[in-house]
Every structure is written in structure tokens, then in C-alpha cells.
Design a protein around this motif. Structure first.
Motif, PDB file in Angstrom:
ATOM      1  N   LEU A  83      -7.737  -4.830  -4.206  1.00  0.00           N
ATOM      2  CA  LEU A  83      -7.956  -4.411  -2.819  1.00  0.00           C
ATOM      3  C   LEU A  83      -8.832  -5.450  -2.114  1.00  0.00           C
ATOM      4  O   LEU A  83      -9.895  -5.824  -2.626  1.00  0.00           O
ATOM      5  CB  LEU A  83      -8.643  -3.048  -2.783  1.00  0.00           C
ATOM      6  CG  LEU A  83      -7.809  -1.835  -3.191  1.00  0.00           C
ATOM      7  CD1 LEU A  83      -8.717  -0.627  -3.362  1.00  0.00           C
ATOM      8  CD2 LEU A  83      -6.733  -1.564  -2.141  1.00  0.00           C
ATOM      9  N   THR A 206      -2.378 -13.179   0.206  1.00  0.00           N
ATOM     10  CA  THR A 206      -2.059 -11.790  -0.110  1.00  0.00           C
ATOM     11  C   THR A 206      -0.607 -11.660  -0.533  1.00  0.00           C
ATOM     12  O   THR A 206       0.234 -12.507  -0.183  1.00  0.00           O
ATOM     13  CB  THR A 206      -2.340 -10.871   1.098  1.00  0.00           C
ATOM     14  OG1 THR A 206      -2.147  -9.521   0.709  1.00  0.00           O
ATOM     15  CG2 THR A 206      -1.398 -11.188   2.253  1.00  0.00           C
ATOM     16  N   GLN A 208       0.781  -8.386  -0.074  1.00  0.00           N
ATOM     17  CA  GLN A 208       1.240  -7.379   0.871  1.00  0.00           C
ATOM     18  C   GLN A 208       0.217  -7.224   1.996  1.00  0.00           C
ATOM     19  O   GLN A 208      -0.907  -6.787   1.761  1.00  0.00           O
ATOM     20  CB  GLN A 208       1.471  -6.042   0.159  1.00  0.00           C
ATOM     21  CG  GLN A 208       2.606  -6.111  -0.846  1.00  0.00           C
ATOM     22  CD  GLN A 208       2.781  -4.806  -1.614  1.00  0.00           C
ATOM     23  OE1 GLN A 208       2.942  -4.798  -2.829  1.00  0.00           O
ATOM     24  NE2 GLN A 208       2.755  -3.691  -0.911  1.00  0.00           N
ATOM     25  N   ASP A 209       0.644  -7.628   3.170  1.00  0.00           N
ATOM     26  CA  ASP A 209      -0.192  -7.503   4.366  1.00  0.00           C
ATOM     27  C   ASP A 209       0.138  -6.166   5.029  1.00  0.00           C
ATOM     28  O   ASP A 209       1.236  -5.973   5.557  1.00  0.00           O
ATOM     29  CB  ASP A 209       0.082  -8.665   5.330  1.00  0.00           C
ATOM     30  CG  ASP A 209      -0.847  -8.650   6.540  1.00  0.00           C
ATOM     31  OD1 ASP A 209      -1.635  -7.682   6.684  1.00  0.00           O
ATOM     32  OD2 ASP A 209      -0.775  -9.596   7.339  1.00  0.00           O
ATOM     33  N   THR A 210      -0.776  -5.237   4.988  1.00  0.00           N
ATOM     34  CA  THR A 210      -0.514  -3.894   5.530  1.00  0.00           C
ATOM     35  C   THR A 210      -0.471  -3.870   7.054  1.00  0.00           C
ATOM     36  O   THR A 210       0.036  -2.899   7.633  1.00  0.00           O
ATOM     37  CB  THR A 210      -1.611  -2.923   5.065  1.00  0.00           C
ATOM     38  OG1 THR A 210      -2.873  -3.343   5.594  1.00  0.00           O
ATOM     39  CG2 THR A 210      -1.675  -2.871   3.540  1.00  0.00           C
ATOM     40  N   ASP A 212      -2.726  -3.193   8.976  1.00  0.00           N
ATOM     41  CA  ASP A 212      -3.399  -1.970   9.418  1.00  0.00           C
ATOM     42  C   ASP A 212      -4.137  -2.153  10.735  1.00  0.00           C
ATOM     43  O   ASP A 212      -4.435  -1.186  11.433  1.00  0.00           O
ATOM     44  CB  ASP A 212      -4.365  -1.487   8.339  1.00  0.00           C
ATOM     45  CG  ASP A 212      -5.434  -2.526   8.020  1.00  0.00           C
ATOM     46  OD1 ASP A 212      -5.135  -3.738   8.095  1.00  0.00           O
ATOM     47  OD2 ASP A 212      -6.572  -2.137   7.701  1.00  0.00           O
ATOM     48  N   ALA A 225       1.290  -0.751   1.673  1.00  0.00           N
ATOM     49  CA  ALA A 225       0.373  -1.124   0.587  1.00  0.00           C
ATOM     50  C   ALA A 225       0.886  -0.756  -0.791  1.00  0.00           C
ATOM     51  O   ALA A 225       0.276  -1.128  -1.799  1.00  0.00           O
ATOM     52  CB  ALA A 225      -0.986  -0.460   0.827  1.00  0.00           C
ATOM     53  N   LEU A 235      -3.667  -6.682  -2.010  1.00  0.00           N
ATOM     54  CA  LEU A 235      -3.436  -5.964  -0.746  1.00  0.00           C
ATOM     55  C   LEU A 235      -4.448  -6.421   0.309  1.00  0.00           C
ATOM     56  O   LEU A 235      -5.648  -6.542   0.018  1.00  0.00           O
ATOM     57  CB  LEU A 235      -3.569  -4.456  -0.952  1.00  0.00           C
ATOM     58  CG  LEU A 235      -2.642  -3.801  -1.966  1.00  0.00           C
ATOM     59  CD1 LEU A 235      -2.833  -2.289  -1.949  1.00  0.00           C
ATOM     60  CD2 LEU A 235      -1.186  -4.151  -1.672  1.00  0.00           C
ATOM     61  N   LEU A 237      -6.239  -5.446   3.757  1.00  0.00           N
ATOM     62  CA  LEU A 237      -6.597  -4.444   4.751  1.00  0.00           C
ATOM     63  C   LEU A 237      -7.788  -4.978   5.560  1.00  0.00           C
ATOM     64  O   LEU A 237      -8.273  -6.084   5.291  1.00  0.00           O
ATOM     65  CB  LEU A 237      -6.934  -3.106   4.100  1.00  0.00           C
ATOM     66  CG  LEU A 237      -5.799  -2.458   3.289  1.00  0.00           C
ATOM     67  CD1 LEU A 237      -6.142  -2.532   1.805  1.00  0.00           C
ATOM     68  CD2 LEU A 237      -5.553  -1.025   3.728  1.00  0.00           C
ATOM     69  N   THR A 247      -7.232   3.201   8.415  1.00  0.00           N
ATOM     70  CA  THR A 247      -7.397   2.454   7.160  1.00  0.00           C
ATOM     71  C   THR A 247      -8.175   3.276   6.144  1.00  0.00           C
ATOM     72  O   THR A 247      -7.816   3.319   4.951  1.00  0.00           O
ATOM     73  CB  THR A 247      -8.114   1.123   7.433  1.00  0.00           C
ATOM     74  OG1 THR A 247      -7.360   0.349   8.369  1.00  0.00           O
ATOM     75  CG2 THR A 247      -8.314   0.331   6.158  1.00  0.00           C
ATOM     76  N   LEU A 254      -3.898   6.240  -0.757  1.00  0.00           N
ATOM     77  CA  LEU A 254      -3.355   5.226  -1.661  1.00  0.00           C
ATOM     78  C   LEU A 254      -4.016   5.307  -3.032  1.00  0.00           C
ATOM     79  O   LEU A 254      -3.331   5.269  -4.077  1.00  0.00           O
ATOM     80  CB  LEU A 254      -3.554   3.838  -1.046  1.00  0.00           C
ATOM     81  CG  LEU A 254      -2.906   2.664  -1.775  1.00  0.00           C
ATOM     82  CD1 LEU A 254      -1.379   2.735  -1.643  1.00  0.00           C
ATOM     83  CD2 LEU A 254      -3.422   1.340  -1.196  1.00  0.00           C
TER      84      LEU A 254
END
Length: 716
Positions: A83, A206, A208-210, A212, A225, A235, A237, A247, A254
Motif C-alpha cells: 500500500l 505503481t 495499479q493507480d486507483t 482515488d 485496487a 497500489l 492511493l 479513500t 479493501l
């Protein structure tokens, strides 16, 4: 006294203090502006998207080591999630995220902005104590792809120092602002990442770019995510930069959902099996980091205080600009009513008058002054006493000649003792009960003496202030002083008259009742502003002091900035002395207390406090042009100048002056006003330090010559 001794007596140390104070102020503002991303901030530019990173990076993992010859990248193991949170710490959202992590027994890596670390060092310290990891996100969230190498190094170094001061650590991890997944890395971003690698950083991207930060909703964030098919992932955030409530909620969902599926949530270094990113900082770095944090906190408070001062100064100045014309209007109506009343009443014969002219080295203009006094149309007897105060030029010679040529002129000679002593000598030699005090560089009109002494018909009036006009107003400095005199005499003095708290009868033109002078013991030598000191004493003795607009005197104003500075320095210093001397008027009763509670606070606010604060406010206004909304600052300045111009227009109309001089007002606000503020600051520091101040003699250029005709009503 030798030149060397004179130089020793002049207070110079306060200029060093003033310079250091200005340097500290500017430095604090610049630090605050830079730290909060408003000085030198660069946003992401479109050209940063051109080109791409090498395939070894674009097709590799999200954590890249660029310190060696070839890039090395790694990925997270299966069912392992690193994270990461960008842009913090934030005093509202980061603690909530830390609470969620602690509740779930999870850890994360926070890529912090150095300026935010300096603002909230306790949050960083908490994150480290709870087992989380810190990475660098630059000091001001600068776009590294569009920045020079030195700027990149500067940003990263400042962040390291902030971390050292906040938590005693440095970090090996860095994430570039505006970066995301490896295959989205542009060529300029890759070059910036290489520069960070050369500085010893491991660059984190990263998987996975959320996104957010767009606030797409909790479900969309959780979906973005969630890794596919049990894969590990880094991830991205955000814990700052806006409302992060979604978030926080998505993180809780999550962690609950994926923990049940066997996912492990940890820091980036632990996920990638790298050495800990957090390393102890040296003692020196901790000290400099603490200084940086303290400096940024101080600059933040300074900016807040200056914003408050800016507002207070604006409100007070606006109120003054509104009040002065209103009081002037009241005064005009009262004067007109009094004139109509006098027109229907038989007037007593005017009293004889003694005119006293103190003269020290006034050879240039003395003859013109005396001849203008003698050429009056005043119907009662007058005598003119020239008091030579030990002049070293031809002043006594000219005085003796005038005494021979003019029957009602007398010359009194005395050793040099200063203007107050010279005036007291003239008063002692005067034959009449009504006394007019005139500077040796001043020229009267034919009706001036009659107009000046007329208010003394009221037995309550002890002194009368005339209306001083600048004669040498051709140049820029002369025009500035002309505007200042017109506004001061036709707005300020009218207000003081209405409120019965006149602080000064100017030395250039004033009429006094001998009884009033005797009641205060004559002129004092305790201050350098003998006219202000005398007027305040007369007010405290219960006499009224009034303003007579039609009693005109033309004076020679300083023609150079140096001479102007010396004159105003003496005036201001002397006024401060007089205010301090008469401070007990604030608590006295009767007319004295009324004078003290009306006049002294006004002078303290508008002639001491605001001028001292004005340069700071002006610096803040310039700062605001670059770091705040420039339109707001510009509109405020234009509105203030327009209000000043409107007040000046009214004053010029009241005085029968032409309006064309108003063109110098904008420049007056920029140059002349600053000069006067510095005069006040220098005078105040001199007074506080207790440094002696010599009498500054203003060099005369001879605006009036002996054979010149008397000036007209509207100028020379």
C-alpha cells in the motif's frame, strides 16, 4: 564638533537592524511561498508525455533501481500488496488512514511532500513508530520531468532534511509526482528518474493507480485496487490533496475483503524484500532539519499575521479616508455659518500684532519674508522682530539693513541656542499681546495676518494654525510635498479643528495669544518639534486651537531627497518626543483629557503604528502578486490609490488648487510614501535606542527673492 564626531553621533546601527529585519521578512515569505508550492512551482506540462522509457523499465516491475549501469526492477510476490499513499501527510486524512491500518494490522509506505512534513512532523513520527515506511515525493510536488537537475536535487535534499528534523531519518525511496505505471513513463520522466537514481534513490512507480484523487466512489476505488487472480501489486492511493473520505472508506473495505482472501499488506521495502528505506539521519542533518521545520512554521505564522495586518491596515486606512472628507465638510459648513454670523455683527477693532521671525542662516530668503510681512493690509499696528540666533552667514547684516529701511522692523541678536530659545527671546521683546510666529523662509500674502488673527476674537481660542503652501512645487519632489501639504492642511487639520484636538500649529505660520503662551511657560527646548510640543501644551492648558484656511503662507520645501529626509526625520522624531511628553493627557480630565484621548491615539495609529507596519504590508502585497491571487492585490492597490486620489481631489478643490498635480499620486504611493515610512521607522528606532539627534539645518535655495511680487492665491 568635528565631522568625525558628528558621524559618530549619528545613529547608524539601526540601519543594520532594519536590513536584517527586511531580510528575515523576505526570507520568511519566500520560504513560506516555496514550501506551499506557490513560488517556483511547476505544474505538469504536456511536453513531458513525449517519448517513452526504455523497454527494460516500461516492461518491468514498479520498483526500479537506476543507480547502476542498467536499470533493475522488481515486482511484488503473489498475494502481497504494498500500500502506498502520496501527497501527505495531511492533518485530517493521514491520521484516519493510520487508524485503519492499525485496526487491520497492516502497514504502508507514505510518499510524503517535504513541505507537508515540516508542517506536520508529528504525523510522520507516528507513522514510523507504528511500523510504516516513508518515501520522498519531493518538497513541493514539483514536476521533476520539467525541472532542471539542480532543482531536482534541491527538492529531494530539502525533503530529506525535513524528515531528519521530523523523525530523525532519511529515506532511500522516491516517487516522482505525476508518475504512475512503468509503461506510462515518458522519456523526460525517465531522465528525471535517472537523476534521482544517481542521488541513491530507488524509484517507486505503481502496478495499479486507483485514481482515488478523482473521487470516483468507494466501490470504484476498491475495484481499481483489487489485484487480478491473486497477483501481488503496488497500489497507489492518496492521503492528501483534497477530500479523501472515499479513500479512507475504500481502504477499510479493501483490507477487510482481501485479508479474508489471504492477502498480506505491508510496506514497499518489505514486499520487494529490499533493505529498509528508513535510515538514521546524522546529528547535523537533524539540527538543520529542525531549523527548516521551525523556519517553515514561523513563515506560515508570519504569512497569517501579515494577512491580518494587511486587512487591519486596509480597514483603518479606508475608515480614515472616509472620515477625513466628512469632517472637512462639517468644518466648511461651520466656517461658512460663522462668516455669515460675523457679517451681521459689528466687529471689534483688530488688535496690534507682533510678528516674530527666528532666523539662523536665513540670508537667502529673510528679506523676502520680512518685506511680505511689512506689506500687509492689516489695519492695526504691527511690529516685526527678527531674532538672529547666532547666524554664521549674512543674516544679521540683512536684518540690520531691513531694520534701517523699515520703521516697524527690529533686529534682536542673541548667541545660538536653537529655534525655541530664539522664539522665547522674540516673545520677551514683543510689544503686543497677539503674537505671530513665522519661519525665516516663509512669505505671507497681504491679507494673511488679518485672516490669521481673526479667530483670536473668541476669548476661548489660544492659538491659530494657518494654511501653509509649498512654493517650490515645480519638480517631482515639490509636487509630492504640495499634495501632502494640501491634504494635511485641508483634511487633517479641519478634522482636528472639529474634534478640538489640534496637535500642531506649524512653525511657518501661527498666531498665539500671549496669555496662552505664558500659561505653558513659552516654548520648550525638550523636543525637536517645538511647534507640536507647544500646541499640545496649549491644548492641555484648556485653550482651543483652531485652523484658519484663508491665512496663507508660502514656504520653501526641501528640494532634494536628502534634505527632505533630514527635515522629516527631525519632525517625526520631535513629534514622537512630544507625544511621549504629553502622554498623561490620555488620563486627564476636561479639555486636556479630551485632547489626549482624541489626538494621541490618532497620531499613534496613523503616524506611528501604520507607517511602521506599512513597509511590511507593502512587501506582503508584492509577495501576494506572485503567490496569491494577483487580481485581488492589484484591485486593492488601485482601489486604495483611487480613494487617496478622491480625497486629494476634494482637498485641492477646498484649497482652490488645480487638479493637474494628481498625476504624480500613483508614483507618490510607490516612492514618496515608502520614504516617509522609513523616516518614521528610523525615528522610532532612534527614540527607542535613546540615540541623540542633532538639529538638521535645511539648505535654502532662495525660492523667493527680495524684489519678487507676493504670491497669488492659486500658486506660484
Amino acid at each position: 564638533m568635528t565631522g568625525r564626531e558628528k558621524r559618530r553621533r549619528d545613529p547608524r546601527g539601526h540601519w543594520i537592524l532594519l536590513f536584517l529585519g527586511a531580510l528575515t521578512l523576505v526570507g520568511g515569505l519566500l520560504l513560506g511561498g516555496y514550501a506551499h508550492g506557490v513560488v517556483g512551482e511547476s505544474t505538469q506540462h504536456e511536453y513531458t508525455k513525449s517519448g517513452s522509457a526504455p523497454a527494460a523499465v516500461a516492461d518491468g516491475g514498479p520498483v526500479v533501481n537506476l543507480s547502476g549501469g542498467a536499470p533493475e526492477s522488481v515486482r511484488a510476490p503473489r498475494r502481497t500488496i504494498a500500500l502506498t499513499f502520496d501527497d501527505g501527510p495531511d492533518p485530517r486524512w493521514t491520521p484516519q488512514i493510520l487508524d485503519v491500518l492499525r485496526r487491520h494490522g497492516a502497514h504502508a509506505t507514505f510518499f510524503v511532500i517535504g513541505a507537508h512534513v515540516a508542517d506536520h512532523p508529528d504525523i510522520v513520527d507516528r507513522a514510523i513508530r507504528e511500523g510504516d515506511e516513508i518515501g520522498s515525493h519531493t518538497y513541493t510536488h514539483v514536476d521533476m520531468a520539467s525541472s532542471s537537475p539542480w532543482r531536482i536535487r534541491f527538492e529531494l535534499d530539502l525533503t530529506q532534511r525535513a524528515l531528519a528534523g521530523a523523525a530523525g531519518i532519511h529515506t532511500r525511496l522516491m516517487r516522482m509526482p505525476y508518475s504512475s505505471v512503468p509503461d506510462g513513463l515518458s522519456a523526460p520522466e525517465y531522465r528525471a528518474a535517472q537523476e534521482a537514481g544517481r542521488q541513491g534513490y530507488v524509484v517507486a512507480l505503481t502496478d495499479q493507480d486507483t485514481e482515488d484523487w478523482r473521487r470516483p466512489g468507494v466501490d470504484r476505488i476498491v475495484q481499481a485496487a483489487t489485484p487480478r487472480k491473486g497477483a501481488g501489486a503496488v497500489l497507489m492511493l492518496h492521503d492528501s490533496g483534497g477530500d479523501r473520505s472515499q479513500t479512507v472508506q475504500a481502504l477499510d473495505v479493501l483490507l477487510t475483503r482481501l485479508s479474508a482472501k489471504g492477502y498480506r499488506f505491508t510496506t514497499l521495502s518489505q514486499a520487494m524484500r529490499l533493505p529498509s528505506a528508513d535510515v538514521p539521519a546524522s546529528t547535523l542533518d537533524k539540527v538543520t532539519g529542525t531549523a527548516l521545520i521551525d523556519g517553515q512554521r514561523w513563515s506560515g505564522r508570519l504569512t497569517g499575521w501579515l494577512g491580518v495586518l494587511f486587512a487591519i491596515a486596509g480597514v483603518l486606512t479606508t475608515l480614515r479616508l472616509l472620515a477625513l472628507p466628512l469632517f472637512a465638510h462639517v468644518h466648511v459648513r461651520r466656517v461658512r455659518r460663522e462668516r455669515r454670523r460675523r457679517a451681521g455683527v459689528r466687529q471689534e477693532p483688530p488688535p496690534p500684532v507682533s510678528v516674530i521671525v527666528p532666523a539662523y542662516n536665513e540670508e537667502v530668503g529673510l528679506a523676502a519674508t520680512v518685506r511680505s510681512l511689512v506689506a500687509t493690509d492689516y489695519p492695526a499696528p504691527i511690529e516685526v522682530l527678527i531674532v538672529d540666533d547666532g547666524s554664521s552667514d549674512d543674516t544679521p547684516v540683512i536684518g540690520a539693513r531691513l531694520e534701517r529701511e523699515l520703521a516697524n522692523v527690529r533686529l534682536v541678536r542673541r548667541p545660538n541656542g536653537g529655534k525655541p530659545a530664539a522664539l522665547n527671546t522674540g516673545i520677551a521683546h514683543a510689544s503686543h499681546e497677539v503674537l505671530v510666529l513665522v519661519d525665516g523662509d516663509t512669505v505671507f500674502q497681504r491679507d494673511t495676518i488679518g485672516n490669521l488673527v481673526r479667530p483670536l476674537a473668541d476669548p476661548r481660542v489660544g492659538a491659530v494654525s494657518g494654511n501653509t503652501k509649498v512654493a517650490n512645487r515645480k519638480g517631482l519632489i515639490g509636487r509630492w510635498q504640495h499634495l501632502e501639504y494640501v491634504i494635511g492642511f485641508n483634511l487633517d487639520r479641519r478634522m482636528f479643528d472639529v474634534l478640538e484636538c489640534m496637535p500642531t500649529v506649524p512653525g511657518a505660520i501661527g498666531a498665539f495669544r500671549r496669555e496662552a503662551l505664558a500659561s505653558v511657560g513659552g516654548l520648550s527646548t525638550e523636543t525637536l518639534a517645538e511647534d507640536t510640543d507647544l500646541t499640545m501644551a496649549i491644548c492641555r492648558a484648556g485653550w482651543r486651537v483652531v485652523y484658519e484656511e484663508t491665512a496663507l503662507a508660502w514656504t520653501e520645501a526641501p528640494s532634494s531627497l536628502r534634505q527632505l529626509w533630514r527635515q522629516r526625520y527631525r519632525w517625526c522624531y520631535g513629534t514622537l518626543q512630544a507625544m511621549w511628553k504629553h502622554k498623561r493627557a490620555l488620563v486627564e480630565r476636561g479639555r486636556s483629557g479630551r485632547f489626549g484621548r482624541r489626538c494621541l491615539p490618532y497620531l499613534t495609529i496613523f503616524q506611528v503604528a501604520l507607517p511602521c507596519l506599512a513597509p511590511v504590508v507593502d512587501v506582503f502585497a508584492v509577495y501576494g502578486m506572485f503567490v496569491m491571487n494577483p487580481l485581488t492585490v492589484a484591485v486593492s492597490w488601485v482601489a486604495f490609490t483611487a480613494a487617496q486620489a478622491a480625497a486629494a481631489t476634494y482637498a485641492l478643490k477646498l484649497d482652490g488648487e488645480r487638479l493637474r498635480t494628481l498625476w504624480v499620486m500613483p508614483l507618490q504611493q510607490i516612492v514618496y510614501r515608502q520614504l516617509m515610512y522609513l523616516v518614521v521607522i528610523q525615528s522610532l528606532v532612534t527614540a527607542v535606542l535613546g540615540a541623540p539627534l542633532r538639529w538638521h539645518v535645511i539648505r535654502r535655495t532662495g525660492t523667493f527673492s527680495e524684489g519678487d511680487p507676493l504670491p497669488s492665491r492659486v500658486g506660484v
